[in-house]
Motif scaffolding. Structure first.
Motif, short mmCIF file in Angstrom:
data_model
loop_
_atom_site.label_atom_id
_atom_site.label_comp_id
_atom_site.label_asym_id
_atom_site.label_seq_id
_atom_site.Cartn_x
_atom_site.Cartn_y
_atom_site.Cartn_z
N UNK A 46 45.71 41.76 28.72
CA UNK A 46 44.66 42.42 27.95
C UNK A 46 45.32 43.30 26.91
N UNK A 47 44.87 43.22 25.67
CA UNK A 47 45.42 44.04 24.61
C UNK A 47 44.33 44.30 23.58
N UNK A 48 44.37 45.48 22.95
CA UNK A 48 43.42 45.72 21.87
C UNK A 48 43.73 44.82 20.69
N UNK A 135 38.34 45.08 26.42
CA UNK A 135 36.99 45.64 26.22
C UNK A 135 36.11 44.76 25.35
N UNK A 136 36.44 43.48 25.23
CA UNK A 136 35.65 42.58 24.38
C UNK A 136 34.35 42.21 25.07
N UNK A 137 33.32 42.00 24.28
CA UNK A 137 32.07 41.44 24.78
C UNK A 137 32.19 39.92 24.72
N UNK A 138 31.38 39.19 25.52
CA UNK A 138 31.52 37.73 25.54
C UNK A 138 31.47 37.07 24.17
N UNK A 139 30.61 37.58 23.28
CA UNK A 139 30.49 36.96 21.96
C UNK A 139 31.83 36.93 21.22
N UNK A 140 32.63 37.98 21.34
CA UNK A 140 33.93 38.03 20.66
C UNK A 140 34.88 36.99 21.22
N UNK A 141 34.83 36.78 22.54
CA UNK A 141 35.73 35.81 23.17
C UNK A 141 35.29 34.39 22.87
N UNK A 142 33.99 34.16 22.79
CA UNK A 142 33.48 32.85 22.38
C UNK A 142 33.98 32.51 20.98
N UNK A 143 34.05 33.51 20.12
CA UNK A 143 34.48 33.28 18.74
C UNK A 143 35.95 32.87 18.68
N UNK A 216 31.11 41.27 42.34
CA UNK A 216 31.98 40.15 42.01
C UNK A 216 32.84 40.43 40.78
N UNK A 217 32.31 41.23 39.85
CA UNK A 217 33.01 41.51 38.59
C UNK A 217 33.01 43.02 38.35
N UNK A 218 33.76 43.79 39.17
CA UNK A 218 33.79 45.24 38.95
C UNK A 218 34.51 45.59 37.64
N UNK A 219 35.45 44.77 37.23
CA UNK A 219 36.08 44.85 35.91
C UNK A 219 36.07 43.44 35.32
N UNK A 220 36.06 43.32 34.01
CA UNK A 220 35.72 42.05 33.38
C UNK A 220 36.90 41.13 33.10
N UNK A 221 38.13 41.60 33.25
CA UNK A 221 39.26 40.83 32.71
C UNK A 221 39.45 39.47 33.36
N UNK A 222 39.09 39.30 34.64
CA UNK A 222 39.30 37.99 35.27
C UNK A 222 38.23 36.97 34.92
N UNK A 223 37.02 37.43 34.66
CA UNK A 223 35.96 36.50 34.26
C UNK A 223 36.04 36.18 32.77
N UNK A 224 36.49 37.10 31.96
CA UNK A 224 36.42 36.94 30.51
C UNK A 224 37.10 35.69 29.95
N UNK A 225 38.22 35.21 30.52
CA UNK A 225 38.80 33.99 29.95
C UNK A 225 37.85 32.79 29.95
N UNK A 226 36.83 32.82 30.79
CA UNK A 226 35.90 31.68 30.81
C UNK A 226 35.11 31.61 29.50
N UNK A 227 34.92 32.74 28.84
CA UNK A 227 34.19 32.73 27.57
C UNK A 227 35.05 32.14 26.45
#
Length: 245
Positions: A46-48, A135-143, A216-227
């Motif tokens: 994870x990095x800004x 700290x990205x929202x799903x829309x940013x990762x989809x992009x 299941x998702x107390x912090x988002x970093x493990x789920x976020x790669x799916x986006x």
């Protein structure tokens, strides 16, 4: 080229190549067309912004964990990097208004090299890792994924590496065969159903819609790669399961 999301589990999966999980991952990789390169977004980088892209010719592996059996710290994954592909990724992201830079010093964290040891043990396919926007929202990762769709036409395999359910505080280390908790089962199956339907809108709202999401998702970093992976999906793609366990 297909896409993949890998729940990479604990680093110790590298010590059990004959487990059901390890065999399923290796079997999936054998069924794929041989990739020319691998591009991975892992929960453990994870990095800004801007998005960072490994660009060294031979990135080292990072043993970014502690308290595990000594053989894990002796493991490596000597695949080459792909500096030319890294530069192309930065260009594609920049053209899509996603700020991105090359990182010639960064190595691969265990979310990359451990599952790749199981899936592609010969370590002869070039690998590029892309940072996960903190700290990205799903829309940013989809992009990010959407910007890299052209890579799929060139036998480049893109992977997200993380976990659908990831709460170490509630993990029962003493019994790996314990029954699955209801909250984990419900969230896992809700996500599976939304993925099968390719319901991106619902998945982006998992916090408010999915049962058990807070646990299941107390912090988002493990789920976020799916986006990232979903951003690179096409209408023609269908979702298949590699392994459940």
């Amino acid at each position: 080229m297909p896409l993949g999301f890998i729940s990479h589990g604990a680093p110790t999966v590298a010590l059990t190549p004959e487990s059901a999980y390890s065999r399923a991952l290796a079997g999936w990789a054998r069924q794929l067309p041989r990739p020319d390169s691998l591009v991975v977004v892992s929960a453990h980088w994870e990095a800004p912004g801007p998005v960072r892209v490994t660009s060294g010719p031979n990135p080292p592996v990072i043993h970014d964990f502690g308290g595990f059996p000594e053989p894990l710290y002796e493991m490596t994954y000597p695949a080459p990097g792909a500096p030319g592909l890294s530069a192309e990724i930065v260009s594609l992201l920049t053209a899509a208004d996603v700020p991105a830079i090359l990182d010639p010093l960064r190595g691969w964290d265990h979310g990359v090299w451990i599952p790749l040891r199981l899936a592609f043990p010969a370590a002869d396919i070039p690998v590029v890792q892309i940072s996960l926007l903190a700290s990205a929202v799903p829309e940013e990762l989809l992009r990010v994924g959407r910007a890299l769709i052209p890579l799929r036409r060139r036998r480049i395999l893109m992977l997200g590496s993380g976990g659908i359910v990831h709460n170490l505080r509630l993990l029962r280390y003493e019994d790996e065969n314990a029954p699955v908790d209801d909250w984990a089962h419900q969230f896992d199956h809700w996500v599976r159903a939304r993925l099968s339907e390719k319901d991106t809108e619902a998945l982006m709202r998992y916090r408010e819609l999915a049962p058990g999401a807070g646990q299941a998702v107390p912090t988002t970093e493990h789920l976020n790669p799916i986006f990232f992976v979903m951003g690179a999906m096409s209408e023609a793609d269908r979702v298949t399961e590699i392994h459940e366990g």
